[in-house]
Design an enzyme around this catalytic site. Structure first.
Site, PDB file in Angstrom:
ATOM      1  N   SER A 105       2.696 -18.436  36.172  1.00  0.00           N
ATOM      2  CA  SER A 105       2.758 -19.873  35.910  1.00  0.00           C
ATOM      3  C   SER A 105       3.972 -20.256  35.071  1.00  0.00           C
ATOM      4  CB  SER A 105       1.492 -20.330  35.185  1.00  0.00           C
ATOM      5  OG  SER A 105       1.397 -19.691  33.916  1.00  0.00           O
ATOM      6  N   GLY A 108       3.874 -17.766  30.013  1.00  0.00           N
ATOM      7  CA  GLY A 108       3.747 -16.562  29.198  1.00  0.00           C
ATOM      8  C   GLY A 108       2.365 -15.949  29.232  1.00  0.00           C
ATOM      9  N   ASP A 154       7.631 -14.470  24.306  1.00  0.00           N
ATOM     10  CA  ASP A 154       6.240 -14.825  24.588  1.00  0.00           C
ATOM     11  C   ASP A 154       5.268 -14.294  23.546  1.00  0.00           C
ATOM     12  OD1 ASP A 154       7.227 -16.023  26.836  1.00  0.00           O
ATOM     13  OD2 ASP A 154       6.584 -14.453  28.214  1.00  0.00           O
TER      14      ASP A 154
END
Length: 358
Positions: A105, A108, A154
């Site tokens: 997506s 992260g 992330d």
């Protein structure tokens, strides 16, 4: 006892790709971004045996291990096995995983799942780590133990939470600078942003590998693009802190055009169409979140054209998401499992308490 871990997903505004080795080791990298109110969750129920059962609620998958075995990383919930090893979990338990966004997506997800796992396991084991230690461990397990391609941002974003300007000075040398942004500016920024799902899932490893190869081969345009992306992250920080949001929105556009030059795999015709439709309707700028190739587009739109941008993007096949900023980072807590036994729920309502008369 139930132990829960929760970590927020993130949106990055600028600097993406400069947190990936070897660029960040040789030149230093910089990222600006924030966490949002979409999360990865981990729940652990300790058992009195050696059986470890992992349930992925998103994929309707259950995998069983023995706490005494040597785990084999075979692609089946390897994040969990690596986390169990990292915190030396040698007792039976049930683990439940759930994430508010799918892999690919651009928010992260895999790193955020790892942080939620480690937060819950550390809480269970009574291991105390500060945010840097937790993010360092999450990076080590995901990138070095499992060999999953990606940068540093992330794990740090999910652990620290909120608006941060993160600098990468070399291998394992990361500094997180929390941004003190006025609440009015945060509210206005959120009001002027659209988060749109492109309908494509990306394979970040392929894109990151291509980006790294372009840098290693010293392809002039790709290297120059990375330098621009890094410089724009600093400019975005300044404009955001000052509250110059329209300038911030235009910098998103500059950054997106620079990032596309880092690899020809970052965008595709569907993404380009969505972006162009948004700009035609009045958006000042935006970017694809994550490595590229799919996932979510983040678009900055002045408030008086935001509805037009939303309409054009939906007509072009985009799916708008409901979201907001989240200023808290990763958390863990415990609950008495007896309070959550749904098999025999009995609630006694005091007589007369709800006797309303119209």
């Amino acid at each position: 006892m139930i132990i829960r871990g929760r970590a927020p997903l993130r949106v990055s505004f600028g600097g993406g790709g400069t947190d990936v080795e070897p660029y960040c080791v040789e030149h230093g990298g910089a990222i600006i971004g924030s966490t949002i109110n979409k999360y990865a969750y981990c729940s652990i129920l300790p058992k009195e045996n050696d059986q470890i059962t992992v349930h992925s609620l998103d994929f309707d998958m259950t995998v069983k291990y023995n706490a005494k075995e040597n785990y084999v990383y075979d692609g089946k919930l390897d994040l969990v096995k690596a986390a169990l090893n990292a915190l030396d979990i040698n007792q039976g338990c049930e683990v439940y995983l759930q994430c508010d966004a799918p892999p690919g997506s651009g928010l992260g997800t895999s790193s955020t799942v790892m942080v939620s796992l480690l937060m819950a396991m550390a809480k269970w084991k009574g291991v105390t780590m500060d945010a840097y230690e937790m993010a360092d461990l999450a990076y080590h397990v995901e990138r070095e133990v499992l060999g999953i391609s990606g940068g540093y941002q992330d794990q740090y974003a999910a652990t620290f939470g909120g608006f941060n300007f993160i600098e990468f000075h070399g291998k394992n040398d990361v500094v997180v600078n929390p941004l003190r942004i006025k609440k009015d500016i945060i509210h206005e920024l959120q009001y002027n942003l659209l988060l749109c799902y492109t309908g494509n899932i990306h394979v970040s490893a392929n894109i990151i590998s291509d980006q790294v190869n372009n840098y290693k081969k010293k392809e002039t345009d790709a290297v120059a693009a990375m330098t621009e992306v890094k410089a724009l992250a600093y400019a975005m920080k300044d404009e955001l802190l000052k509250g110059n949001l329209n300038s911030f929105g235009k910098l998103l556009d500059y950054g997106w055009n620079s990032k596309k030059r880092m690899s020809n795999k970052i965008t595709n015709p569907k993404i380009d169409e969505l972006y162009e439709e948004a700009v035609k309707a009045g958006a000042l700028g935006g970017k694809l979140l994550g490595a590229g190739g799919g996932g979510y587009l983040l678009m900055y739109c002045p408030y008086n054209v935001k509805h037009k941008v939303a309409e054009r993007m939906e007509k072009a096949g985009g799916q708008l998401a409901d979201w907001n900023f989240e200023l808290r980072g990763a958390q863990a807590w415990t609950m008495d499992s007896n309070r959550w036994d749904y098999q025999d729920i009995k609630v006694q309502i005091p007589e007369g308490r709800f006797d309303f008369k119209l």
